[in-house]
Design an enzyme around this catalytic site. Structure first.
Site, PDB file in Angstrom:
ATOM      1  N   GLU A 205     -42.705  23.529  90.373  1.00 29.33           N
ATOM      2  CA  GLU A 205     -43.882  23.729  91.237  1.00 29.33           C
ATOM      3  C   GLU A 205     -44.002  25.164  91.743  1.00 29.33           C
ATOM      4  O   GLU A 205     -45.104  25.644  92.005  1.00 29.33           O
ATOM      5  CB  GLU A 205     -43.853  22.759  92.425  1.00 29.33           C
ATOM      6  CG  GLU A 205     -44.133  21.305  92.049  1.00 29.33           C
ATOM      7  CD  GLU A 205     -42.869  20.538  91.664  1.00 29.33           C
ATOM      8  OE1 GLU A 205     -41.806  21.180  91.471  1.00 29.33           O
ATOM      9  OE2 GLU A 205     -42.944  19.308  91.553  1.00 29.33           O
TER      10      GLU A 205
ATOM     11  N   PHE B  58     -40.217   7.468 101.161  1.00 30.07           N
ATOM     12  CA  PHE B  58     -39.717   8.167  99.981  1.00 30.07           C
ATOM     13  C   PHE B  58     -40.632   9.350  99.637  1.00 30.07           C
ATOM     14  O   PHE B  58     -41.841   9.198  99.524  1.00 30.07           O
ATOM     15  CB  PHE B  58     -39.642   7.192  98.795  1.00 30.07           C
ATOM     16  CG  PHE B  58     -39.186   7.849  97.516  1.00 30.07           C
ATOM     17  CD1 PHE B  58     -37.903   8.368  97.403  1.00 30.07           C
ATOM     18  CD2 PHE B  58     -40.050   7.989  96.439  1.00 30.07           C
ATOM     19  CE1 PHE B  58     -37.484   8.985  96.240  1.00 30.07           C
ATOM     20  CE2 PHE B  58     -39.639   8.607  95.271  1.00 30.07           C
ATOM     21  CZ  PHE B  58     -38.353   9.107  95.167  1.00 30.07           C
ATOM     22  N   GLN B  59     -40.038  10.497  99.491  1.00 28.25           N
ATOM     23  CA  GLN B  59     -40.749  11.744  99.183  1.00 28.25           C
ATOM     24  C   GLN B  59     -41.788  12.129 100.239  1.00 28.25           C
ATOM     25  O   GLN B  59     -42.795  12.747  99.936  1.00 28.25           O
ATOM     26  CB  GLN B  59     -41.369  11.706  97.781  1.00 28.25           C
ATOM     27  CG  GLN B  59     -40.286  11.680  96.691  1.00 28.25           C
ATOM     28  CD  GLN B  59     -40.813  11.905  95.288  1.00 28.25           C
ATOM     29  OE1 GLN B  59     -41.965  11.584  94.978  1.00 28.25           O
ATOM     30  NE2 GLN B  59     -39.974  12.464  94.425  1.00 28.25           N
TER      31      GLN B  59
ATOM     32  N   LYS C  66     -51.938   9.297  99.676  1.00 26.34           N
ATOM     33  CA  LYS C  66     -52.197   8.486  98.485  1.00 26.34           C
ATOM     34  C   LYS C  66     -53.379   7.546  98.711  1.00 26.34           C
ATOM     35  O   LYS C  66     -54.183   7.324  97.811  1.00 26.34           O
ATOM     36  CB  LYS C  66     -50.943   7.697  98.131  1.00 26.34           C
ATOM     37  CG  LYS C  66     -51.095   6.970  96.809  1.00 26.34           C
ATOM     38  CD  LYS C  66     -49.784   6.881  96.106  1.00 26.34           C
ATOM     39  CE  LYS C  66     -49.886   6.213  94.757  1.00 26.34           C
ATOM     40  NZ  LYS C  66     -48.543   5.874  94.269  1.00 26.34           N
TER      41      LYS C  66
ATOM     42  N   MET D 238     -31.638  46.573  92.001  1.00 29.19           N
ATOM     43  CA  MET D 238     -32.054  47.221  93.244  1.00 29.19           C
ATOM     44  C   MET D 238     -31.008  47.046  94.336  1.00 29.19           C
ATOM     45  O   MET D 238     -30.726  47.980  95.099  1.00 29.19           O
ATOM     46  CB  MET D 238     -33.414  46.676  93.698  1.00 29.19           C
ATOM     47  CG  MET D 238     -34.016  47.441  94.860  1.00 29.19           C
ATOM     48  SD  MET D 238     -34.237  49.201  94.497  1.00 29.19           S
ATOM     49  CE  MET D 238     -35.924  49.234  93.882  1.00 29.19           C
TER      50      MET D 238
END
Lengths: 179, 565
Positions: free
Chosen positions: B55, B117-118, B167, B480
């Site tokens: 993602e 959940f999630q 949802k 760097m």
């Protein structure tokens, strides 16, 4: 370092307080007092926040609050620009309170009032600046003890004649209908 | 289709995206986004969905897309870990004023707050790093919230917006109707110009003997490239660029004095503390540009043009603040300016330029012995693309070399992570840039460190057969950080040595054409072959292990304290 009062008008939606407080948090500013309530205009909420900081910092903080999408306007003021007030409640033992010398003169001296009384306890109310509510707390603590004490956040109103938000809203409405 | 009865919220979402002019989205499905993806199945003819491999890649790709196209980048992800994986990209987009709409799935609203959940508090997490974040729990709210999101993301100072879509809002049915949001009463995208200040600014510029213009991304975001050119040409003003402002004026323009800041060009940095009037347009005086603020341009009278009022006076005291859109401000200034040339002042840049050319640029871009240098790779790629490619960079030495030694013919040629400095940005951003500018050559300069942070996106390139040129400048160090360790930490190379895989073998595993080069003689031909190749190509170049990016202004130091090696 000085006490600044930040006054914010926002849309009344979920999560605005978090958007404001994170801006204080980023700069490690402590919020001394906070008061939130519906404003005179339906659907718009008013936040009154006090914080100790410098003018340079508060100026930047207010700009960063002001730019949030859900914020209508944010200002800052010092005490000189404001009429401000806090409310404090004091719960005392009723028998000790009644037995205390000079109850009446104490109430007059502090311009306090009795809100509630029963056999066990008395609740006093006092409005005023921090120092004033604190002075009563200290005197009562020393003399008969205070069972519970609570102080509200500051509420404030500016001394200037102009109600800046209503002007701004009128202009926003005008711009909106024009479009 | 502005109205449609009895459809799912997820379809209403897609219809609104189409109304907002979206044709490409980057995303990754998951449990709480399946209804969106189910609706998408019927819209593949109108909405191109690019399946990334993580993602974070979706958001960086959306950023790359937005930066080259000027359109709003869109990412769609699921709830919980899908949403938290977007955080780096969202924070990056806020810092770099990139318009994004990130749509995150969310658990059904009945489960919110229950540690379902999630489930994660996406709004709470993203509020500090977005321009706006809003949770939608009802299908009826979708069209309005999405349109509002596009309005906020794309107007004023652009930025990322998160819409968290429960949802039940996705699966619930709604009678869809769309009205474009063009006004929000609590939000003023661009303050109206104060013409008095414009006049004061014009008077200052007209009277200036040693004026200097500093340009940021505001010029590009407000499409003011032409106005900028006319402005500096009319008044004979030398102009220098922040990292994000690069390419707003062609590199070969005689008034273009190069890049500002820590690894910028010597001339504009020194002249910042020597100019009499400093005109900053659409830039925010980042500490990487200013160095020590106390010693920054104390002699200059500062004019600051910015659309974001909170940027004015934030870091540098400003004499003439002009709040507003850069294009409008320059257009208003232009007729008030007297034609001028400032020949003497412009000539004063020459000695700085020559010094930098001799001490830094030529040795870096045209070395004749020793290992390959990053700068010469960049120069060769820039030449091979006719200085016309979109230059996408990762972060670190590869970034500074790519930005310094690429030349730019036209605007929107640079995609880089400026404010947040996100390693791993380059590869996914290049994917997005190619979708945003399909007819341009896209070259991604990355290092061995940053490349490995998001190299899973090679899978996206494979799946899309996307013609992106990837140049891995491999020095087997986190270069760097190693440079700072060498300069400021007694060469104690703590955790900066990298044992690297065979990058060409990795590319080959993804079916991507590739070459590894470690000898100077092979380099020009390999670069040519990469550019000629019709398709994705990974060029792994073994460069000097302990190369340094110079010039360098040490962090927190005065801007004229420039190390030249």
């Amino acid at each position: 370092m000085k006490l600044y009062t930040v006054i914010i008008f926002s849309e009344n939606i979920v999560g605005v307080l978090n958007q404001i407080t994170v801006i204080f948090t980023r700069r490690q500013l402590n919020i001394e007092t906070l008061s939130v309530s519906p404003s005179a205009i339906t659907g718009i909420h008013k936040f009154t926040i006090t914080t100790f900081t410098t003018e340079e910092t508060v100026k930047k903080v207010v700009k960063q609050i002001d730019k949030r999408v859900d914020i209508l306007k944010a200002y800052y003021n010092t005490d000189e620009d404001l009429v401000h007030q806090e409310i404090a409640l004091y719960k005392l033992s009723a028998p000790l309170f009644v037995a205390m010398d000079g109850v009446e003169s104490l109430i007059r001296k502090y311009d306090a009032r009795v809100l509630f009384i029963n056999a066990d306890c008395v609740v006093l109310e006092k409005n005023g600046h921090y120092d004033e509510t604190q002075a009563l707390f200290e005197e009562l603590s020393a003399r008969i003890g205070v069972l519970q004490f609570i102080r509200s956040g500051r509420i404030a109103i500016t001394k200037s004649k102009i109600e800046r938000l209503s002007d701004m809203l009128a202009k926003l409405q005008q711009d909106f209908t024009k479009n | 289709m502005k109205e449609k009865t009895h459809i799912a919220g997820s379809e209403a979402l897609l219809l609104t995206l189409l109304e907002e002019g979206v044709d490409t989205v980057f995303g990754y499905p998951g449990g709480q986004a399946i209804p969106i993806y189910d609706s998408l199945y019927d819209y593949t003819d109108r909405l191109k969905h690019v399946l990334v491999r993580h993602e974070q890649g979706a958001v960086h790709a959306a950023q790359g897309y937005a930066r080259v196209s000027g359109k709003v980048g869109v990412a769609i992800v699921t709830s919980g870990p899908g949403a938290t994986n977007t955080i780096t990209g969202i924070a990056d987009a806020l810092m770099d004023s990139t318009p994004l709409v990130v749509i995150t799935g969310q658990v059904p609203s009945s489960l919110l707050g229950s540690d379902a959940f999630q489930e994660v508090d996406v709004i709470g997490i993203t509020q500090p790093i977005t321009k706006w974040a809003y949770q939608v729990r009802k299908p009826e709210e979708i069209a309005y919230a999405i349109s509002r999101a596009f309005h906020i993301a794309s107007t004023g100072r652009p930025g990322p917006v998160v819409i968290d879509l429960s949802k039940d809002a996705q699966v619930g049915t709604v009678d869809y109707s769309y009205t474009k949001v063009t006004h929000i009463r609590s939000y003023q995208p661009a303050p109206p110009l104060d013409l008095t200040q414009v006049q004061v600014a014009a008077d200052l510029i007209n009277a200036a003997v040693r004026p200097l213009v500093l340009v940021g991304q505001g010029i590009i975001l407000s499409h003011a490239e032409a106005e900028l050119q006319t402005f500096v040409e009319k008044a004979g003003l030398p102009v220098a660029f922040t990292v994000l402002g690069l390419s707003a004026l062609p590199s070969n323009h005689p008034l273009n004095k190069g890049m500002l800041g820590m690894h910028g060009n010597v001339g504009p940095n020194r002249k910042t503390n020597n100019c009499d009037v400093l005109i900053a347009v659409g830039m925010r005086f980042d500490d990487r540009v200013t160095g020590d603020l106390k010693t920054y341009a104390p002699q200059a009278r500062v004019i600051h043009i910015d659309i974001d009022t909170s940027e004015i006076g934030k870091n540098v005291p400003v004499m003439v603040p002009i709040c507003g859109d850069a294009r409008q401000a320059l257009s208003a200034l232009l007729p008030l300016l007297r034609p001028a040339t400032h020949d003497e002042w412009l000539a004063a840049f020459v000695s700085d330029e020559e010094e930098e050319e001799n001490k830094v640029i030529r040795p870096e871009t045209h070395p004749d012995k020793g290992p390959i240098k990053m700068g010469e790779v960049v120069r060769l790629v820039s030449e091979a693309t006719g200085h016309d490619a979109v230059v996408v960079t990762d972060v670190g030495q590869n970034q500074m070399m790519a930005l310094r030694y690429s030349r730019y013919n036209r605007s929107r040629s640079v995609v880089t992570s400026g404010g947040l400095g996100t390693m791993g940005f380059g590869l996914p951003a290049a994917i997005g840039a190619k979708f945003g500018a399909p007819h341009r050559t896209v070259c991604c300069f990355t290092g061995d460190g940053g490349f490995q942070m998001t190299m899973q996106e090679l899978g996206t390139i494979l799946q899309e057969q996307l013609n992106v040129k990837i140049i891995v400048l491999n020095n087997d160090y986190l270069g760097m950080v190693r440079q700072w360790q060498e300069l400021f930490f007694h060469s104690r190379y703590s955790a900066t040595v990298m044992v690297n895989p065979d990058f060409a073998a990795i590319a080959a595993a993804y079916g991507i054409a590739t070459r590894t080069v470690s000898r100077r003689e092979e380099l020009p031909e390999a670069v040519e072959a990469m550019i000629r190749h019709d398709g994705p190509f990974l060029l792994a170049v073994q460069v000097e292990p302990c190369g340094m990016v110079y010039p360098m202004v040490p962090a927190g130091s005065c801007i004229t304290n420039i190390l030249l090696g």
